[in-house]
Design a protein around this motif. Structure first.
Motif, short mmCIF file in Angstrom:
data_model
loop_
_atom_site.label_atom_id
_atom_site.label_comp_id
_atom_site.label_asym_id
_atom_site.label_seq_id
_atom_site.Cartn_x
_atom_site.Cartn_y
_atom_site.Cartn_z
N LYS A 123 11.17 -9.78 1.40
CA LYS A 123 9.96 -9.59 0.58
C LYS A 123 8.91 -8.79 1.34
O LYS A 123 8.25 -7.91 0.77
N ILE A 124 8.76 -9.06 2.63
CA ILE A 124 7.79 -8.30 3.43
C ILE A 124 8.17 -6.82 3.43
O ILE A 124 7.32 -5.94 3.26
N MET A 125 9.46 -6.57 3.57
CA MET A 125 9.94 -5.17 3.57
C MET A 125 9.60 -4.50 2.24
O MET A 125 9.11 -3.36 2.21
N LEU A 126 9.84 -5.21 1.13
CA LEU A 126 9.57 -4.62 -0.19
C LEU A 126 8.07 -4.39 -0.39
O LEU A 126 7.65 -3.38 -0.94
N ILE A 127 7.27 -5.37 0.05
CA ILE A 127 5.82 -5.23 -0.11
C ILE A 127 5.32 -4.05 0.71
O ILE A 127 4.46 -3.28 0.26
N LEU A 128 5.88 -3.89 1.91
CA LEU A 128 5.46 -2.75 2.75
C LEU A 128 5.75 -1.43 2.04
O LEU A 128 4.97 -0.48 2.11
N GLU A 129 6.88 -1.36 1.33
CA GLU A 129 7.22 -0.13 0.61
C GLU A 129 6.16 0.18 -0.44
O GLU A 129 5.64 1.29 -0.50
N SER A 130 5.87 -0.82 -1.29
CA SER A 130 4.93 -0.53 -2.39
C SER A 130 3.50 -0.37 -1.87
O SER A 130 2.75 0.46 -2.39
N LEU A 131 3.16 -1.14 -0.84
CA LEU A 131 1.81 -0.99 -0.28
C LEU A 131 1.61 0.40 0.31
O LEU A 131 0.52 0.97 0.24
N THR A 132 2.67 0.93 0.90
CA THR A 132 2.58 2.29 1.47
C THR A 132 2.27 3.29 0.36
O THR A 132 1.43 4.18 0.53
N CYS A 133 2.98 3.15 -0.78
CA CYS A 133 2.73 4.08 -1.91
C CYS A 133 1.28 3.97 -2.37
O CYS A 133 0.60 4.97 -2.57
N ILE A 134 0.82 2.74 -2.54
CA ILE A 134 -0.54 2.54 -3.04
C ILE A 134 -1.55 3.02 -2.00
O ILE A 134 -2.58 3.62 -2.33
N ILE A 168 10.92 -3.72 12.95
CA ILE A 168 12.13 -3.31 12.21
C ILE A 168 11.90 -3.30 10.70
O ILE A 168 12.41 -2.44 9.99
N LEU A 169 11.12 -4.26 10.21
CA LEU A 169 10.90 -4.32 8.76
C LEU A 169 10.13 -3.08 8.28
O LEU A 169 10.41 -2.55 7.19
N PHE A 170 9.17 -2.64 9.07
CA PHE A 170 8.41 -1.45 8.71
C PHE A 170 9.32 -0.23 8.70
O PHE A 170 9.28 0.60 7.79
N GLN A 171 10.21 -0.16 9.72
CA GLN A 171 11.13 0.97 9.79
C GLN A 171 12.05 0.98 8.57
O GLN A 171 12.31 2.02 7.98
N MET A 172 12.53 -0.21 8.20
CA MET A 172 13.44 -0.29 7.04
C MET A 172 12.71 0.10 5.77
O MET A 172 13.26 0.80 4.91
N SER A 173 11.46 -0.33 5.63
CA SER A 173 10.73 -0.02 4.39
C SER A 173 10.44 1.47 4.30
O SER A 173 10.56 2.07 3.23
N MET A 174 10.11 2.11 5.41
CA MET A 174 9.85 3.55 5.38
C MET A 174 11.12 4.32 5.06
O MET A 174 11.11 5.32 4.33
N ASP A 175 12.22 3.81 5.60
CA ASP A 175 13.50 4.45 5.33
C ASP A 175 13.84 4.35 3.84
O ASP A 175 14.30 5.32 3.22
#
Lengths: 830, 227
Positions: free
Chosen positions: A746-757, A399-406
Motif C-alpha cells: 500500500k505504501i508503494m501504491l500511495i507513493l506512486e499516486s502521491l508522486t503524480c499529484i 526500496i519501496l520508493f524505488q519500486m513505486s518510481m519504477d
C-alpha cells in the motif's frame, strides 16, 4: 432448429460481454450520462438566451408586426389585407392616452383592437376576452392594480382621458386581462369598436409579411401603391440573424462544449482501453477459434451501442431538467425577466454530439482490438520481452520508493494526461479567481455613479415632464442632516430640425469607414428608422438636460472633456451649453456627431453657444428611456436656465452625498419614499449587485470549466492508477509470495499516486504564479474597474483534496482487486 | 520440520462446497520431498497453506516450531520472507527489475543489508552469474526458474516451496532444475517441498507424497511404499 432460431454468435458474445463487463459498462454509462447531461445543459442555455434575446428585442420594438401603418383610409384596409405577401393584418383605432393620476407617467393608450392587433402588441387577454359592448374594456393586470382594482372579470374601473382639451371620465367593466410585460414601454386599454368609433379616432394597422419575402422591398411597394407619407409607417423588422450570431459568438459556450468533448473522449477511451486490455486473452481465443477481425469489432461496437442506448436517454433527461433549472441564473443579468422556452427538438443536438463523442473515443481502440495477435494474446504480459538493461534509477532511496518510481515510469503516458488536465484546471481556476477578486468596487463606482445615492422618478423618459413629488422631496431631503452635497437633474425632449452642417457631420460619422458604425447599429430598427428620418428631413430628437450642484461638477471633471474647455462660471451665466459627445474615438481624426465647440444652437427658440463637448457619466442617463431609441442629441444647461425654457418640467432625478453617520437613517427614509411613491433609489450596494448579476453567468461558466478540467484530470489519473493496479494483479500476488506485507504494498501504491499529484501541484503552483503574476496582472492593468489582487486560494483549498484523493484511490483500487482475485487465484493453482 | 494435523481447507462456491483438503496429517523431516497427484487433488493448496499464503479452515500447521495459526496476514508475509522461499511454474520475477534486483528484493523488504558476495556465489552455483544484470524478459524459462531459486536461497530460508517449477520446461531443463534444487538442499541444508506431475522428476525426491481428493493416499520413501 433452423438458422433463424439460432441466435447469431455475435449476439451471444455481446450478451456475454455485457454481463461479464458489468463494472466497466457501469462506468461507461456514468461517463456517457455525464457527457450527454453537459451537452444538453450547454445547448439549452444558449437556446434560451437566444429566445429571451429575441423576445426582448421584439418587446423593445413594441410589436411583432413587420410593418405598422397609421391613418389608412377605410377602403385601403381590405386591399392591404388582400396584398400578396401579407399573411396577417391587425387593425386598431386610437382613442386617447389614459390620464388617470394613479398611472403617473406610464404611457397607456386607449384603443380598439382586433385580436390580431392585440396579439401583435403582446396585449391579448389570457383571461376573458376582448371588449364588445361600449362599457367593456380589456386591460393589463399591472395597469389595473395601479388603478386600484384587482384583476377579476366583472370588476369595474374608471378611466380618464382627454379629447380636444376636455377631460372625460367613464366607468368600464373588465371583461379580459393579461399580465403586463415589463419590457413594453406602452400599455394598452382595449375598448369596443363602437366606443372607439364615437371618437375621432385614427386607425393603425400592423401587418406580417411572408417569411420568404424581403420586408423592406415589400414596404417600398406598399408605400408606393397606397401613396403613404413619411411618418405614416415604420418598419419593425428584427434582425434575427444578428441575434443568433451574437449567441453563437459567445466563446464561453464553445469552450465549455470543447472541454466536455475532450474530457469525455479521454475518459471513454481510457475505460475502453482497460477493458480491451483485460479481455486480450479472450479475444485471442476467439480468433484462435476462427473469429474474424470484423466480428470481434462488431461484438465490441454492439456492446457499446447497447450501453449508449441505456445511458443517452438518462443523460438527456437529467440535462434537460438541470439545464432549465440553471437558465434563470445563467442569463439573468441580461434581461429584466427570464422566460423559459421549452423545445424538445433542441435535445437532438446533444444527442448527436454524444453519439459522435462515443464514436470518436472508441473508434481506434476497437479497430486495434480486432487486430490482436493470437500468439501475443495467449502469452499476454503487461510488459514486453527484450527490455534493455537498466541501471538503478534511485540508488540509495528506500526500496519501496524505488519500486513505486519504477512502476510509475511504466504508466507514464496515461498519467501524463491526468497530470496535464489537473495543472490546466488549477491554473485556470486560479487565474479567473484572481480576475474576479480584482474587481475594484471603488474604481467601478467612481465611474458608474456620481453620488452616494440617487432618487429617480418612476417614469424617466424625455417626454415625461419629471415628477412634481420629486421636487417636493428634493426640498425635504437636501435640507436633511447628513446630506453633504446634492444636485438635481431635469430632462425635456422635443424634435428639432438640424442645421445641414450638423446633420452632415452625423452622417459622416456613421457612414465613414465603410459604414461600420451604421452596421453596428443595424440590430436596432427603430434607431435606424430615426437615423433615416434625420437624413431625409433633418428632424432629430433633442434631449435638453437641466443640471445643478454636484451634477455639474460630475460632468465638468477633466476626464470627461472631449473638446473645448470647462468654465463653470461662464456655464452658470446660462449662455452656454455642453453637448454630449461619444468617447472612445480618441486619436481618430473625426468630428463628433453633434454641434462643434463655438457653434450656436437654438433650443426652444433661444440661442446658446456650445462651450464644450463632453462624455457624460453613465449614472446621469442611467434608466432614462429615450423615445427615439437612443438616436438623439443631448445638451446640458444650468437648471435655472432650463427652468426658464421649460417651466412645467419637474426634476427626474435627485443626487446626493451623505456623511457616513447618516447612511442608515437616510437609507430608511429612501426606502419609505420608495414604498409610498413608487420612486426608486440607487445606492452603491445596488450598483455593485447589478454588476455582479451581469457578470455572474460569465464567471459561473468560467469557474465551471476549471472545475471540470480538474475533475477530468482526477478521473483520468484515477483511471490510470486503477488500470495500473488491475494490470499488476499477478505482480501483487508475487509480492505477497516473496513476503511483501500489505502495508508495504500500500505504501508503494500511495507513493506512486502521491508522486503524480505532487508533480501536478508543484507544476501548477509554479506555472500559476508565473501566469498570474505576468499575464493576468497585465490583463487586469488594462481593465478600468480592476486592481490587481494576488491570491492562490483555490490552489491552497484544492491541495489537501487532491492529496487525500491520491491516498484514498489506490487503497480502494487495491482492495477491490485483491477481493476480486483472491479466490480465483487460489483455485487456479489446482 | 513440518508438522500438520487435521488439516482441512473448504471453499464455499455459492450453493456448493469444495473440499480442497479433507484431513491431512503428517510430520516431515526429509530434505527433499515431492508431492504428486492428479489435477484437483489439493497439492497446490497444501503448499500454499504450508507457505503461509492461505489459511486453513481446520487443523494445525507448525513449521520449524512456528505455529502458523497464530499469525495474522502481515505476520505471515514477514514469516514468508524470512523463512520460506517460493518458486512457481511461471511469473516468478518482476518484469521491471533485473535479475539481481529480483533476487535481493525480499532481503531489502526485510530491511537487511545485502551480501552481494553470497548472492554471486549462489548465482555461480546456478550457472547464472553472467545473467545477474539481465531483465527477466530476456531470459529463457529455465533461466527464470533458476533466478527464482536463487532468490529463494538468498534469504537463507529454511523451507523452499516449489509449485511445479518444471511445469513449463522441457524434460532436460526440468531435470536440471530439480538437480540444482537437490544439490542446494544438501549443501545449504534447506528443506525443499515441491509439487510435480512428472514421475521421473518426483523420483528424484527423498520422499514422495501422493494426494487424491484432498487426502494423502500414500507416502513413499525412495523405493519404499507407505499407505
Amino acid at each position: 432448429m433452423s438458422n433463424k432460431e439460432v441466435p447469431s454468435a455475435v449476439q451471444k458474445l455481446v450478451h456475454r460481454n455485457f454481463k461479464t463487463n458489468k463494472g466497466k459498462n457501469l462506468l461507461l454509462i456514468a461517463i456517457i450520462v455525464l457527457c450527454s447531461t453537459f451537452y444538453s445543459i450547454f445547448t439549452i442555455i444558449p437556446y434560451n438566451e437566444y429566445k429571451n434575446l429575441e423576445r426582448y428585442t421584439q418587446h423593445k420594438n413594441g410589436t411583432s408586426a413587420d410593418i405598422v401603418i397609421n391613418d389608412l383610409k377605410d377602403e385601403q384596409i381590405p386591399r392591404l389585407k388582400a396584398w400578396d405577401t401579407c399573411t396577417l393584418l391587425g387593425e386598431s383605432l386610437f382613442v386617447s392616452e389614459a390620464e388617470n393620476e394613479e398611472l403617473g407617467n406610464q404611457d397607456t393608450e386607449i384603443r380598439y383592437a382586433d385580436n390580431e392587433y392585440a396579439q401583435f402588441f403582446y396585449s391579448f387577454p389570457t383571461v376573458g376576452n376582448m371588449p364588445q359592448a361600449e362599457d367593456e374594456i380589456a386591460i393589463g393586470t399591472k395597469t389595473l392594480r395601479k388603478l386600484g382594482v384587482s384583476p377579476q372579470i366583472g370588476n369595474t374601473v374608471t378611466i380618464v382621458w382627454n379629447e380636444g382639451g376636455e377631460q372625460f371620465k367613464a366607468e368600464f367593466k373588465v371583461v379580459g386581462f393579461w399580465n403586463d410585460d415589463d419590457e413594453l414601454e406602452t400599455r394598452y386599454i382595449w375598448v369596443s369598436k363602437n366606443f372607439a368609433k364615437s371618437y375621432k379616432s385614427g386607425n393603425t394597422v400592423g401587418i406580417k409579411i411572408d417569411d420568404n419575402t424581403n420586408v423592406t422591398d415589400e414596404l417600398e411597394k406598399i408605400v408606393k401603391d397606397f401613396d403613404l407619407q413619411d411618418g405614416q409607417y415604420y418598419l419593425t423588422q428584427i434582425n434575427y440573424c444578428s441575434i443568433a450570431v451574437e449567441i453563437l459568438l459567445d466563446f464561453t459556450t464553445w469552450i465549455a462544449l470543447m472541454v466536455v468533448f475532450i474530457i469525455s473522449v479521454l475518459m471513454l477511451g481510457s475505460v475502453q482501453q482497460i477493458s480491451i486490455s483485460g479481455n486480450t486473452a479472450f479475444y485471442g481465443r476467439l480468433k484462435a477459434m476462427g473469429a474474424e477481425e470484423k466480428q470481434i469489432r462488431r461484438v465490441i461496437w454492439k456492446e457499446l451501442w447497447l450501453v449508449l442506448a441505456v445511458s443517452l436517454p438518462i443523460g438527456l433527461i437529467i440535462g434537460w431538467y438541470t439545464g432549465y433549472k440553471l437558465v434563470p441564473n445563467m442569463i439573468r443579468g441580461s434581461f429584466s425577466y427570464v422566460e423559459l422556452y421549452y423545445n424538445i427538438c433542441i435535445l437532438i443536438i446533444p444527442a448527436i454530439l454524444t453519439i459522435i463523442t462515443v464514436f470518436i473515443s472508441n473508434f481506434k481502440k476497437i479497430i486495434d482490438a480486432g487486430k490482436i495477435d493470437i500468439e501475443q494474446a495467449f502469452k499476454y504480459k503487461v510488459n514486453g520481452d527484450n527490455e534493455p538493461i537498466r541501471e538503478k534509477k534511485y540508488p540509495g532511496f528506500p526500496i519501496l520508493f524505488q519500486m513505486s518510481m519504477d512502476n510509475l515510469s511504466r504508466y507514464k503516458k496515461r498519467s501524463r494526461i491526468g497530470i496535464l488536465l489537473i495543472i490546466i484546471g488549477l491554473v485556470w481556476i486560479s487565474s479567473f479567481y484572481v480576475i474576479n477578486i480584482s474587481f475594484d468596487e471603488n474604481k467601478y463606482l467612481a465611474v458608474t455613479r456620481i453620488s452616494d445615492y440617487s432618487l429617480n422618478s418612476n417614469d424617466m423618459s424625455d417626454d415625461a415632464m419629471g415628477s412634481a413629488s420629486l421636487e417636493e422631496y428634493a426640498d425635504f431631503l437636501f435640507g436633511h442632516e447628513g446630506i453633504t452635497d446634492h444636485g438635481k437633474l431635469y430632462l425635456q425632449g422635443y424634435d428639432e430640425i438640424l442645421p445641414e452642417k450638423v446633420s452632415n457631420r452625423i452622417v459622416n460619422y456613421y457612414e465613414s469607414n465603410n459604414r461600420e458604425r451604421l452596421k453596428y447599429m443595424s440590430y436596432d430598427p427603430v434607431w435606424i428608422q430615426q437615423y433615416n428620418q434625420m437624413k431625409k428631413n433633418g428632424k432629430c430628437r433633442y434631449q435638453i438636460w437641466g443640471i445643478d450642484g454636484l451634477v455639474i461638477d460630475a460632468i465638468m471633471e477633466q476626464g470627461n472633456l472631449i473638446s473645448g474647455t470647462f468654465n463653470k462660471d461662464e456655464f452658470m451665466t446660462g449662455k452656454f451649453v455642453i453637448a454630449q459627445g461619444i468617447s472612445g474615438d480618441e486619436g481618430l481624426d473625426e468630428e463628433e456627431p453633434t454641434y462643434e465647440v463655438g457653434e450656436k444652437i437654438l433650443i426652444s427658440g433661444k440661442e446658446y453657444e456650445i462651450m464644450a463637448i463632453a462624455d457624460v457619466p453613465y449614472s446621469i442617463k442611467q434608466n432614462v428611456k429615450s423615445s427615439s431609441a437612443g438616436f438623439e442629441l443631448s445638451f446640458f444647461l444650468p437648471s435655472k436656465e432650463f427652468g426658464s425654457l421649460f417651466p412645467d418640467t419637474n426634476a427626474q432625478k435627485l443626487f446626493f452625498n451623505i456623511a457616513e453617520y447618516a447612511d442608515s437613517s437616510i437609507s430608511k427614509i429612501l426606502t419609505k419614499i420608495e414604498q409610498d411613491q413608487g420612486f426608486t433609489f440607487t445606492s452603491d450596494n445596488q450598483i455593485i449587485q447589478q454588476y455582479h448579476n451581469e457578470v455572474f453567468a460569465q464567471n459561473g461558466v468560467e469557474m465551471l470549466v476549471g472545475y471540470a478540467l480538474i475533475l477530468a484530470g482526477m478521473v483520468q489519473m484515477g483511471n490510470s492508477i486503477f488500470s495500473s493496479i488491475i494490470n499488476r494483479k499477478k505482480e501483487f500476488f508475487l509480492m505477497s509470495r516473496i513476503g511483501m506485507t500489505q502495508k508495504q504494498i500500500k505504501i508503494m501504491l500511495i507513493l506512486e499516486s502521491l508522486t503524480c499529484i505532487a508533480i501536478s501541484l508543484i507544476s501548477s503552483y509554479i506555472l500559476g504564479l508565473a501566469i498570474i503574476n505576468f499575464f493576468i496582472k497585465f490583463y487586469i492593468s488594462s481593465q478600468w474597474a480592476m486592481t490587481y489582487n494576488f491570491s492562490i486560494s483555490p490552489m491552497l483549498i484544492l491541495t489537501p483534496i487532491l492529496l487525500i484523493f491520491a491516498i484514498v484511490l489506490p487503497m480502494l483500487a487495491y482492495r477491490w482487486v485483491i477481493n476480486q482475485e483472491m479466490h480465483i487465484q487460489s483455485l487456479e493453482g489446482e | 520440520m513440518i508438522q500438520i494435523s487435521g488439516l482441512k481447507k473448504i471453499y464455499n462456491r455459492g450453493n456448493s462446497i469444495v473440499k480442497a483438503l479433507d484431513g491431512i496429517d503428517f510430520i516431515l523431516n526429509d530434505k527433499f520431498t515431492a508431492i504428486t497427484g492428479p489435477a484437483g487433488s489439493g497439492k497446490s493448496t497444501l503448499l500454499r497453506i504450508i507457505g503461509g499464503l492461505e489459511r486453513q479452515t481446520e487443523g494445525r500447521i507448525i513449521v520449524n516450531d512456528i505455529d502458523l495459526s497464530i499469525f495474522n496476514k502481515e505476520d505471515l508475509a514477514i514469516f514468508r520472507r524470512r523463512h520460506v522461499g517460493f518458486v512457481f511454474r511461471e511469473d516468478n520475477l518482476f518484469s521491471g527489475m533485473n535479475v539481481y534486483e529480483n533476487i535481493i528484493l525480499p532481503i531489502q523488504l526485510d530491511g537487511n543489508p545485502v551480501n552481494r558476495e553470497y548472492v554471486e556465489q549462489l548465482a555461480f552455483m546456478m550457472k547464472m552469474k553472467d545473467k545477474l544484470m539481465e531483465m527477466p524478459g530476456n531470459l529463457s524459462g529455465g533461466e527464470q526458474q533458476k533466478a527464482a531459486i536463487i532468490r529463494a536461497l538468498a534469504t537463507k530460508a529454511e523451507l523452499i516451496i516449489a509449485d511445479e517449477p518444471t511445469g513449463n520446461l522441457d524434460y532436460e531443463s526440468g531435470m536440471e532444475i530439480v538437480g540444482l534444487l537437490k544439490m542446494t538442499s544438501r549443501e545449504l541444508h534447506q528443506m525443499i517441498l515441491f509439487v510435480t506431475q512428472t514421475k521421473e522428476i518426483a523420483e528424484q525426491a527423498d520422499r514422495i507424497l501422493e494426494m487424491q481428493d484432498g487426502k494423502i493416499v500414500s507416502t513413499r520413501i525412495k523405493g519404499v511404499d507407505y499407505e
